[in-house]
Design a protein around this motif. Sequence first.
Motif, PDB file in Angstrom:
ATOM      1  N   ASP A   1       2.388 -22.068  -2.101  1.00 50.39           N
ATOM      2  CA  ASP A   1       1.839 -21.652  -3.391  1.00 50.39           C
ATOM      3  C   ASP A   1       0.362 -21.288  -3.263  1.00 50.39           C
ATOM      4  O   ASP A   1      -0.365 -21.208  -4.240  1.00 50.39           O
ATOM      5  CB  ASP A   1       2.037 -22.746  -4.447  1.00 50.39           C
ATOM      6  CG  ASP A   1       1.289 -24.040  -4.134  1.00 50.39           C
ATOM      7  OD1 ASP A   1       0.688 -24.146  -3.031  1.00 50.39           O
ATOM      8  OD2 ASP A   1       1.314 -24.963  -4.975  1.00 50.39           O
TER       9      ASP A   1
ATOM     10  N   THR B   1       5.563 -11.597 -10.055  1.00 46.14           N
ATOM     11  CA  THR B   1       6.479 -12.735 -10.056  1.00 46.14           C
ATOM     12  C   THR B   1       6.401 -13.452  -8.711  1.00 46.14           C
ATOM     13  O   THR B   1       6.078 -12.834  -7.685  1.00 46.14           O
ATOM     14  CB  THR B   1       7.932 -12.296 -10.347  1.00 46.14           C
ATOM     15  OG1 THR B   1       8.759 -13.448 -10.507  1.00 46.14           O
ATOM     16  CG2 THR B   1       8.484 -11.416  -9.247  1.00 46.14           C
TER      17      THR B   1
ATOM     18  N   PRO C   1       8.113 -17.420  -6.893  1.00 45.49           N
ATOM     19  CA  PRO C   1       8.825 -18.667  -7.188  1.00 45.49           C
ATOM     20  C   PRO C   1       7.958 -19.912  -7.221  1.00 45.49           C
ATOM     21  O   PRO C   1       8.363 -20.933  -7.762  1.00 45.49           O
ATOM     22  CB  PRO C   1       9.853 -18.757  -6.055  1.00 45.49           C
ATOM     23  CG  PRO C   1       9.299 -17.928  -4.962  1.00 45.49           C
ATOM     24  CD  PRO C   1       8.536 -16.830  -5.613  1.00 45.49           C
ATOM     25  N   ARG C   2       6.750 -19.861  -6.651  1.00 44.13           N
ATOM     26  CA  ARG C   2       5.937 -21.073  -6.559  1.00 44.13           C
ATOM     27  C   ARG C   2       4.476 -20.914  -6.975  1.00 44.13           C
ATOM     28  O   ARG C   2       3.835 -21.891  -7.341  1.00 44.13           O
ATOM     29  CB  ARG C   2       5.954 -21.599  -5.120  1.00 44.13           C
ATOM     30  CG  ARG C   2       7.294 -22.110  -4.641  1.00 44.13           C
ATOM     31  CD  ARG C   2       7.596 -23.486  -5.231  1.00 44.13           C
ATOM     32  NE  ARG C   2       8.887 -24.005  -4.798  1.00 44.13           N
ATOM     33  CZ  ARG C   2       9.356 -25.208  -5.130  1.00 44.13           C
ATOM     34  NH1 ARG C   2       8.618 -26.000  -5.892  1.00 44.13           N
ATOM     35  NH2 ARG C   2      10.541 -25.602  -4.716  1.00 44.13           N
TER      36      ARG C   2
ATOM     37  N   LEU D   1       2.731 -18.900  -9.282  1.00 50.18           N
ATOM     38  CA  LEU D   1       2.233 -18.235 -10.482  1.00 50.18           C
ATOM     39  C   LEU D   1       1.083 -18.986 -11.152  1.00 50.18           C
ATOM     40  O   LEU D   1       0.138 -18.363 -11.648  1.00 50.18           O
ATOM     41  CB  LEU D   1       3.372 -18.021 -11.478  1.00 50.18           C
ATOM     42  CG  LEU D   1       4.433 -16.992 -11.071  1.00 50.18           C
ATOM     43  CD1 LEU D   1       5.369 -16.717 -12.236  1.00 50.18           C
ATOM     44  CD2 LEU D   1       3.792 -15.695 -10.587  1.00 50.18           C
TER      45      LEU D   1
ATOM     46  N   TYR E   1       2.185 -12.182 -15.711  1.00 54.99           N
ATOM     47  CA  TYR E   1       3.044 -12.965 -14.827  1.00 54.99           C
ATOM     48  C   TYR E   1       4.390 -13.232 -15.490  1.00 54.99           C
ATOM     49  O   TYR E   1       4.466 -13.449 -16.704  1.00 54.99           O
ATOM     50  CB  TYR E   1       2.368 -14.284 -14.442  1.00 54.99           C
ATOM     51  CG  TYR E   1       1.064 -14.080 -13.710  1.00 54.99           C
ATOM     52  CD1 TYR E   1       1.055 -13.810 -12.349  1.00 54.99           C
ATOM     53  CD2 TYR E   1      -0.163 -14.134 -14.383  1.00 54.99           C
ATOM     54  CE1 TYR E   1      -0.137 -13.600 -11.665  1.00 54.99           C
ATOM     55  CE2 TYR E   1      -1.358 -13.920 -13.713  1.00 54.99           C
ATOM     56  CZ  TYR E   1      -1.338 -13.657 -12.344  1.00 54.99           C
ATOM     57  OH  TYR E   1      -2.525 -13.439 -11.686  1.00 54.99           O
ATOM     58  N   GLU E   2       5.438 -13.261 -14.679  1.00 53.49           N
ATOM     59  CA  GLU E   2       6.778 -13.537 -15.170  1.00 53.49           C
ATOM     60  C   GLU E   2       7.555 -14.295 -14.094  1.00 53.49           C
ATOM     61  O   GLU E   2       7.736 -13.806 -12.978  1.00 53.49           O
ATOM     62  CB  GLU E   2       7.502 -12.228 -15.501  1.00 53.49           C
ATOM     63  CG  GLU E   2       8.957 -12.398 -15.901  1.00 53.49           C
ATOM     64  CD  GLU E   2       9.147 -13.397 -17.020  1.00 53.49           C
ATOM     65  OE1 GLU E   2       9.861 -14.400 -16.790  1.00 53.49           O
ATOM     66  OE2 GLU E   2       8.560 -13.189 -18.108  1.00 53.49           O
ATOM     67  N   ALA E   3       8.010 -15.501 -14.422  1.00 58.42           N
ATOM     68  CA  ALA E   3       8.717 -16.330 -13.444  1.00 58.42           C
ATOM     69  C   ALA E   3      10.119 -15.818 -13.150  1.00 58.42           C
ATOM     70  O   ALA E   3      10.614 -15.954 -12.022  1.00 58.42           O
ATOM     71  CB  ALA E   3       8.778 -17.776 -13.937  1.00 58.42           C
ATOM     72  N   ASP E   4      10.771 -15.242 -14.149  1.00 59.44           N
ATOM     73  CA  ASP E   4      12.143 -14.766 -13.984  1.00 59.44           C
ATOM     74  C   ASP E   4      12.135 -13.390 -13.299  1.00 59.44           C
ATOM     75  O   ASP E   4      11.587 -12.425 -13.837  1.00 59.44           O
ATOM     76  CB  ASP E   4      12.820 -14.674 -15.349  1.00 59.44           C
ATOM     77  CG  ASP E   4      14.299 -14.385 -15.244  1.00 59.44           C
ATOM     78  OD1 ASP E   4      14.653 -13.287 -14.762  1.00 59.44           O
ATOM     79  OD2 ASP E   4      15.103 -15.246 -15.644  1.00 59.44           O
TER      80      ASP E   4
END
Length: 453
Positions: free
Chosen positions: A347, A371, A373-374, A376, A388-391
């Motif tokens: 990250d 985006t 996975p860790r 953001l 930012y968008e996690a999905d």
Amino acid sequence: MKISVIGCGYLGVVHAACMARLGHDVVGVDVDERKIAALQSAAAPFYEPGLNELLADIQAGGSDHGAGTGTGSGTGAGSLRFTTDLARITGARAHFVCVGTPQRKGENAADLRYVDAAFASAAAYLAPGDLIIGKSTVPVGTAGRLAEDLHRIVPDARLVWNPEFLREGHAVTDTLQPDRLVYGIPDDEQRETTAAVLDEIYAAPLTGGSARLVTDYTTAELVKTAANSFLATKISFINAMAELCEAAGADVTELADAIGLDDRIGRKFLNAGLGFGGGCLPKDIRAFMARAGELGADQALTFLREVDAINMRRRIRMVELAREVCDGSFLGRTITVLGAAFKPESDDVRDSPALNVAAQIQLQGGNVVVTDPRALANAEHRFPDLQYEADVAIALTGADAVLLLTEWKQYTDLDPEKTATLVRTRRILDGRNVLDPATWRAAGWTYRALGRP
């Protein structure tokens, strides 16, 4: 053995946990109360695969670790506790200094304030015969200076330099099963006795086959910076070849495969793409150049200036390539950036090439969606103006171009047919040369990559 670890950042937490796993009784110390509170609950303040599980496993047997006094698990490991009270290092036989050495603001040189403060503070609690062991990456000559200071305060204490060689994403394995252990110890009558203490600490990896080298201070300090400089040079070399391949119409991945078959060269670190980032390689090669200049040997490392320049040019070229595929302008275009961390399984966004590219595209008028996975939360802290968008599916929806800039497995495994149903326009830029061009082109995508036709 009772061991202390001073500095509970990335290096310190991993080292403390792994030393406990090797059977030692370990106390980790840091001035950051929030960090210590998290660690007492077996939660590392950063992402590293397997680390939280290791912390929880070792601390599971402690009945009072929440107060910083808990001891180890019933798994045969040692004990592990964390505290803000430096006095708790008293009684330890070996003290590892694992604080950071960031780049000085506005300069290339390393900032040694934290190293100096850690040694000065720890000296008050050292007993005759104790070892204080530096693991931080420092300019050559630092250990000798600190040894002189230590001798004045605690004449019978002993300083050793034991550089770390951790790879983010593999740090636990690299500590438990290192490929080499380097001991920087003065060549005097106590050298063998001092080395024997380190051998006791690292008994398990030595038994497992880790190489062991005993050197003087300066050589031990140079090992880490020389190794990082070599790796950076290898990356920038293949990226320089990528620039030439683009001009000539050749394929840099096939070139790397061909020259990598020569066992004198090897294929590792010959992956052309967006280049290196993170908290080690960029600042370490710059500090190396700065220290060489101070020693009057700056000409020996002038090539590292070009290594650094090639690396930074890759980011500029990626922005240019993205603008090309967007018909010459980012205005009104939505650009999805896959990846914020400087590398997968981390990250860490320090000097992240992905975020640097995203920010440049936004400055040129693009609507950028990032985006990861860790990473953001860390990314948003450093670049709050980006979106930012996690999905991943939501991040891809309506994209005019997709940039794969950090090679997380979930991105390299994307299905081009399914992904095509989400985007507005089928354009993908492979910033790490990890996708199969034929597969994506067969699905109707415009595929571009650095160093490939």
